[in-house]
Motif scaffolding. Structure first.
Motif, PDB file in Angstrom:
ATOM      1  N   ALA A   1       0.813  -1.216   0.000  1.00 19.06           N
ATOM      2  CA  ALA A   1       0.000   0.000   0.000  1.00 19.06           C
ATOM      3  C   ALA A   1       0.846   1.266   0.000  1.00 19.06           C
ATOM      4  O   ALA A   1       0.389   2.318  -0.461  1.00 19.06           O
ATOM      5  CB  ALA A   1      -0.930  -0.004   1.209  1.00 19.06           C
ATOM      6  N   THR A   2       2.053   1.194   0.520  1.00 22.42           N
ATOM      7  CA  THR A   2       2.917   2.376   0.582  1.00 22.42           C
ATOM      8  C   THR A   2       3.995   2.361  -0.500  1.00 22.42           C
ATOM      9  O   THR A   2       4.863   3.237  -0.512  1.00 22.42           O
ATOM     10  CB  THR A   2       3.589   2.460   1.969  1.00 22.42           C
ATOM     11  OG1 THR A   2       4.317   1.243   2.222  1.00 22.42           O
ATOM     12  CG2 THR A   2       2.548   2.670   3.054  1.00 22.42           C
ATOM     13  N   HIS A   3       3.945   1.393  -1.395  1.00 18.81           N
ATOM     14  CA  HIS A   3       4.929   1.316  -2.469  1.00 18.81           C
ATOM     15  C   HIS A   3       4.718   2.491  -3.431  1.00 18.81           C
ATOM     16  O   HIS A   3       3.575   2.870  -3.725  1.00 18.81           O
ATOM     17  CB  HIS A   3       4.793  -0.011  -3.218  1.00 18.81           C
ATOM     18  CG  HIS A   3       5.937  -0.300  -4.134  1.00 18.81           C
ATOM     19  ND1 HIS A   3       6.030   0.245  -5.402  1.00 18.81           N
ATOM     20  CD2 HIS A   3       7.046  -1.077  -3.974  1.00 18.81           C
ATOM     21  CE1 HIS A   3       7.134  -0.189  -5.983  1.00 18.81           C
ATOM     22  NE2 HIS A   3       7.765  -0.979  -5.137  1.00 18.81           N
ATOM     23  N   PRO A   4       5.793   3.090  -3.946  1.00 16.06           N
ATOM     24  CA  PRO A   4       5.656   4.237  -4.858  1.00 16.06           C
ATOM     25  C   PRO A   4       4.762   3.947  -6.059  1.00 16.06           C
ATOM     26  O   PRO A   4       4.002   4.828  -6.491  1.00 16.06           O
ATOM     27  CB  PRO A   4       7.104   4.513  -5.290  1.00 16.06           C
ATOM     28  CG  PRO A   4       7.932   4.020  -4.146  1.00 16.06           C
ATOM     29  CD  PRO A   4       7.210   2.823  -3.613  1.00 16.06           C
ATOM     30  N   ASP A   5       4.830   2.747  -6.618  1.00 16.39           N
ATOM     31  CA  ASP A   5       3.992   2.424  -7.775  1.00 16.39           C
ATOM     32  C   ASP A   5       2.513   2.421  -7.406  1.00 16.39           C
ATOM     33  O   ASP A   5       1.660   2.849  -8.198  1.00 16.39           O
ATOM     34  CB  ASP A   5       4.383   1.054  -8.347  1.00 16.39           C
ATOM     35  CG  ASP A   5       5.725   1.081  -9.046  1.00 16.39           C
ATOM     36  OD1 ASP A   5       6.207   2.190  -9.370  1.00 16.39           O
ATOM     37  OD2 ASP A   5       6.310  -0.003  -9.269  1.00 16.39           O
ATOM     38  N   THR A   6       2.198   1.935  -6.206  1.00 19.87           N
ATOM     39  CA  THR A   6       0.806   1.920  -5.754  1.00 19.87           C
ATOM     40  C   THR A   6       0.296   3.332  -5.523  1.00 19.87           C
ATOM     41  O   THR A   6      -0.833   3.673  -5.915  1.00 19.87           O
ATOM     42  CB  THR A   6       0.672   1.109  -4.447  1.00 19.87           C
ATOM     43  OG1 THR A   6       1.142  -0.217  -4.663  1.00 19.87           O
ATOM     44  CG2 THR A   6      -0.765   1.062  -3.986  1.00 19.87           C
TER      45      THR A   6
ATOM     46  N   LYS B   1       1.454   6.007  -6.927  1.00 26.80           N
ATOM     47  CA  LYS B   1       1.359   6.630  -8.248  1.00 26.80           C
ATOM     48  C   LYS B   1       0.062   6.225  -8.942  1.00 26.80           C
ATOM     49  O   LYS B   1      -0.617   7.058  -9.560  1.00 26.80           O
ATOM     50  CB  LYS B   1       2.570   6.210  -9.097  1.00 26.80           C
ATOM     51  CG  LYS B   1       2.568   6.775 -10.512  1.00 26.80           C
ATOM     52  CD  LYS B   1       3.803   6.298 -11.273  1.00 26.80           C
ATOM     53  CE  LYS B   1       3.798   6.815 -12.708  1.00 26.80           C
ATOM     54  NZ  LYS B   1       4.981   6.315 -13.462  1.00 26.80           N
ATOM     55  N   ALA B   2      -0.300   4.956  -8.820  1.00 28.02           N
ATOM     56  CA  ALA B   2      -1.538   4.472  -9.425  1.00 28.02           C
ATOM     57  C   ALA B   2      -2.756   5.123  -8.778  1.00 28.02           C
ATOM     58  O   ALA B   2      -3.713   5.513  -9.465  1.00 28.02           O
ATOM     59  CB  ALA B   2      -1.615   2.951  -9.302  1.00 28.02           C
TER      60      ALA B   2
END
Length: 237
Positions: free
Chosen positions: A11-16, A18-19
């Motif tokens: 949930a805290t990943h940059p890709d998530t 960004k999405a």
């Protein structure tokens, strides 16, 4: 049912993130012109002072179709181009998105809708935005049933054009097909019951007008429609 819960790290990943931001911007892009069209039609009269409901319904359908097509096109490669909490819930039921990501998408959808309506209120000098309410000639369950059918059409189209691995290369056709479904259902459902397909848009309208009497319908119908769609068609995709 292939539900994926996920975890806080995802949930805290940059890709998530960004999405989720892409979904917020896409929701803004959809709601601002669509609601702007509704405001314009509500304040547009013919020369003799009578409203033009027929032409207004067509204009609203075109506005919804075009803006949703653009919103989906711009975010498909980043977030999947959901632009609707009901679409996100449908993909969640199919195991194509985790619960943590689903919640982030929902928050983004609600914030995008509220932001669009807030800025639209400023841009129009304080004109009232529309909000969902029963028109008096139908029961809540008439509208819920109509929303179930409309969401079935929308989510089925999303699955068939963007999620189904056998759909092939449909990068251009998919957003057009989804936009056409939204426009067609706006023309049909909007003219009959004022039925809505996007709970986030209805939420933003309810926040702006602070009218919540029939708001539950805008969530129950789409989410039941999602569940029935997945239940009957999960083996097709």
């Amino acid at each position: 049912m292939r539900i994926v819960i996920g975890n806080l790290k995802e949930a805290t990943h940059p890709d998530t993130l960004k999405a989720a931001f892409a979904e917020l911007v896409s929701m803004f892009i959809f709601v601002f012109p669509s609601e702007g069209c509704a405001i314009a039609l509500a304040n547009m009269l013919t020369s003799d002072g009578a409203a033009t409901p027929g032409g207004g319904i067509i204009a609203a359908a075109i506005s919804h179709a075009f803006s949703f097509f653009v919103a989906v096109s711009e975010s498909t490669n980043i977030s999947g181009g959901h632009v609707n909490p009901a679409v996100t819930f449908g993909t969640f039921l199919g195991g194509h998105i985790s619960l943590f990501k689903t919640i982030l998408y929902w928050i983004a959808h609600l914030l995008g809708s509220i932001t669009a309506l807030f800025l639209l209120k400023i841009a129009t000098g304080g004109l009232d935005t529309s909000s969902y309410a029963l028109r008096g000639g139908e029961t809540p369950w008439n509208t819920v049933n109509f929303m179930i059918v409309m969401i079935f059409q929308l989510v089925y189209t999303v699955y068939a054009t963007t999620i189904d691995p056998k759909s092939g290369d449909m990068e251009c056709i998919a957003p057009i097909s989804i936009g056409f479904v939204v426009g067609a259902n706006t023309l049909g459902g909007g003219s009959l019951y004022g039925a809505v397909m996007n709970p986030a848009m209805a939420f933003g309208q309810a926040v702006d007008s602070w009218k919540w009497n029939s708001h539950w319908i805008c969530w129950l119908g789409p989410f039941v429609g999602d569940s029935l769609t997945f239940r009957h068609f999960q083996n097709l995709f």
